[in-house]
Design a protein around this motif. Sequence first.
Motif, PDB file in Angstrom:
ATOM      1  N   ALA A  30       0.894  -1.382   0.092  1.00  0.00           N
ATOM      2  CA  ALA A  30       0.051  -0.056   0.115  1.00  0.00           C
ATOM      3  C   ALA A  30       0.763   1.270   0.090  1.00  0.00           C
ATOM      4  O   ALA A  30       1.873   1.324   0.745  1.00  0.00           O
ATOM      5  CB  ALA A  30      -1.142   0.045   1.288  1.00  0.00           C
ATOM      6  N   ALA A  31       0.401   2.288  -0.745  1.00  0.00           N
ATOM      7  CA  ALA A  31       0.868   3.554  -1.017  1.00  0.00           C
ATOM      8  C   ALA A  31       2.818   3.620  -1.322  1.00  0.00           C
ATOM      9  O   ALA A  31       3.554   4.332  -1.065  1.00  0.00           O
ATOM     10  CB  ALA A  31       1.035   4.224   0.627  1.00  0.00           C
ATOM     11  N   SER A  32       2.848   2.573  -1.856  1.00  0.00           N
ATOM     12  CA  SER A  32       4.225   2.364  -2.647  1.00  0.00           C
ATOM     13  C   SER A  32       4.416   3.190  -4.017  1.00  0.00           C
ATOM     14  O   SER A  32       5.403   3.077  -4.694  1.00  0.00           O
ATOM     15  CB  SER A  32       4.735   0.758  -2.967  1.00  0.00           C
ATOM     16  OG  SER A  32       3.845   0.077  -3.876  1.00  0.00           O
ATOM     17  N   GLY A  33       3.346   3.608  -4.532  1.00  0.00           N
ATOM     18  CA  GLY A  33       3.450   4.318  -5.715  1.00  0.00           C
ATOM     19  C   GLY A  33       2.857   3.784  -6.859  1.00  0.00           C
ATOM     20  O   GLY A  33       3.230   4.258  -7.865  1.00  0.00           O
ATOM     21  N   LYS A  34       2.187   2.799  -6.747  1.00  0.00           N
ATOM     22  CA  LYS A  34       1.932   1.786  -7.675  1.00  0.00           C
ATOM     23  C   LYS A  34       1.081   2.651  -9.006  1.00  0.00           C
ATOM     24  O   LYS A  34       1.332   2.478  -9.823  1.00  0.00           O
ATOM     25  CB  LYS A  34       0.990   0.657  -7.446  1.00  0.00           C
ATOM     26  CG  LYS A  34       1.944  -0.451  -6.345  1.00  0.00           C
ATOM     27  CD  LYS A  34       0.848  -1.524  -6.180  1.00  0.00           C
ATOM     28  CE  LYS A  34      -0.465  -1.117  -5.205  1.00  0.00           C
ATOM     29  NZ  LYS A  34      -0.184  -0.792  -4.022  1.00  0.00           N
ATOM     30  N   SER A  35      -0.071   3.284  -8.380  1.00  0.00           N
ATOM     31  CA  SER A  35      -0.688   4.026  -9.366  1.00  0.00           C
ATOM     32  C   SER A  35       0.023   4.987 -10.336  1.00  0.00           C
ATOM     33  O   SER A  35      -0.085   5.288 -11.393  1.00  0.00           O
ATOM     34  CB  SER A  35      -2.072   4.699  -8.946  1.00  0.00           C
ATOM     35  OG  SER A  35      -2.785   3.755  -8.110  1.00  0.00           O
ATOM     36  N   SER A  36       0.727   5.687  -9.685  1.00  0.00           N
ATOM     37  CA  SER A  36       1.505   6.951 -10.064  1.00  0.00           C
ATOM     38  C   SER A  36       2.621   6.282 -11.323  1.00  0.00           C
ATOM     39  O   SER A  36       2.672   6.621 -12.540  1.00  0.00           O
ATOM     40  CB  SER A  36       2.293   7.654  -9.161  1.00  0.00           C
ATOM     41  OG  SER A  36       1.364   8.376  -8.179  1.00  0.00           O
ATOM     42  N   VAL A  37       3.256   4.990 -10.778  1.00  0.00           N
ATOM     43  CA  VAL A  37       4.127   4.429 -11.533  1.00  0.00           C
ATOM     44  C   VAL A  37       3.506   3.796 -12.713  1.00  0.00           C
ATOM     45  O   VAL A  37       3.968   4.047 -13.928  1.00  0.00           O
ATOM     46  CB  VAL A  37       4.795   3.306 -10.798  1.00  0.00           C
ATOM     47  CG1 VAL A  37       5.884   2.697 -11.957  1.00  0.00           C
ATOM     48  CG2 VAL A  37       5.861   4.113  -9.565  1.00  0.00           C
ATOM     49  N   ALA A  38       2.259   3.104 -12.495  1.00  0.00           N
ATOM     50  CA  ALA A  38       1.605   2.462 -13.470  1.00  0.00           C
ATOM     51  C   ALA A  38       1.297   3.495 -14.468  1.00  0.00           C
ATOM     52  O   ALA A  38       1.219   3.196 -15.855  1.00  0.00           O
ATOM     53  CB  ALA A  38       0.574   1.588 -13.140  1.00  0.00           C
ATOM     54  N   SER A  39       0.317   4.600 -14.132  1.00  0.00           N
ATOM     55  CA  SER A  39       0.243   5.594 -14.955  1.00  0.00           C
ATOM     56  C   SER A  39       1.230   6.261 -15.796  1.00  0.00           C
ATOM     57  O   SER A  39       1.153   6.253 -17.090  1.00  0.00           O
ATOM     58  CB  SER A  39      -0.540   6.721 -14.194  1.00  0.00           C
ATOM     59  OG  SER A  39      -0.574   7.841 -14.847  1.00  0.00           O
ATOM     60  N   GLY A  40       2.323   6.289 -15.396  1.00  0.00           N
ATOM     61  CA  GLY A  40       3.428   7.022 -15.817  1.00  0.00           C
ATOM     62  C   GLY A  40       4.154   5.931 -17.357  1.00  0.00           C
ATOM     63  O   GLY A  40       4.173   6.353 -18.183  1.00  0.00           O
ATOM     64  N   VAL A  41       4.032   4.825 -16.629  1.00  0.00           N
ATOM     65  CA  VAL A  41       4.751   3.737 -17.682  1.00  0.00           C
ATOM     66  C   VAL A  41       3.618   3.517 -18.752  1.00  0.00           C
ATOM     67  O   VAL A  41       4.312   3.446 -19.976  1.00  0.00           O
ATOM     68  CB  VAL A  41       4.925   2.367 -16.815  1.00  0.00           C
ATOM     69  CG1 VAL A  41       5.121   1.346 -17.845  1.00  0.00           C
ATOM     70  CG2 VAL A  41       5.881   2.552 -15.796  1.00  0.00           C
ATOM     71  N   ALA A  42       2.363   3.442 -18.466  1.00  0.00           N
ATOM     72  CA  ALA A  42       1.439   3.452 -19.445  1.00  0.00           C
ATOM     73  C   ALA A  42       1.170   4.563 -20.460  1.00  0.00           C
ATOM     74  O   ALA A  42       1.414   4.267 -21.628  1.00  0.00           O
ATOM     75  CB  ALA A  42       0.127   3.332 -18.837  1.00  0.00           C
TER      76      ALA A  42
END
Length: 235
Positions: A30-42
């Motif tokens: 949790a809160a490891s930055g997954k969404s921001s990273v996934a969004s940037g990679v995508a």
Amino acid sequence: MNRGCLSRPRPTRLTSARLRGVIVTIDGVAASGKSSVASGVARALGIPYVSSGLLYRAVTLLALERGLTPPTAPALLELLAEHPPELRPLPQGNRVSVGPGPDGEQRDLTDAAHTGAVDAGVSAVARLPEIRQWVNDRLRALPPPFVAEGRDMGTAVFPQAAAKFFLTASARVRAQRRVLERQDDVDKIEAALRARDEHDAAQSRPAQGAQVIDTGTLDLNGVIQAVLSGIEGRR
Ligand code: DC
């Protein structure tokens, strides 16, 4: 991981033809930055990203609204049959909605799914195998290519993924990040994150062959670049 300085990601050598049908999984605590990273990679790859946690959050929100505490699988499945939340993996961010309501409109649940009450209740919902199956069926129906982020994307949902990543960071670092999003005390957030880590532990572990990235010492762009390099290395 400093989210404030997202520069444009370095252009990737991956063309859309090479990405056809590809699934990339980004799991993590949790809160490891997954969404921001996934969004940037995508965005760098020009494909959508899929937030599995948002579906669990939407189910939890609906359960809370219906007064299903504690939530049970039969009651939740009945609720989902009546009001199935729909995930839309839009390029600018995932949205989840339910409907139509009495006014005939879809109701957007995205913002309401990110409150402290949902944070506190979501693990109890996500622990139910029937609900995991319901969420997984929806995720598997989405057309690739996409970047999927969550806890068990690489292990249980998309074991065939072309490239898999797992993000970690200490509970303190994650609490310091989250305090910027939620009006709360950092020690309280850290304690809640540790509790959620424990509850989520059963489904939150690196997939075999996943590249584990500690995001504590990297900024957002650094993590995105590490993931893009990892994908290029495998294609
Ligand atoms: O990533 P998130 O914080 O939005 O996820 C919300 C909750 O959903 C999290 O506490 C664990 C659960 N979850 C899960 O069990 N499996 C997933 N694939 C994604 C999220």
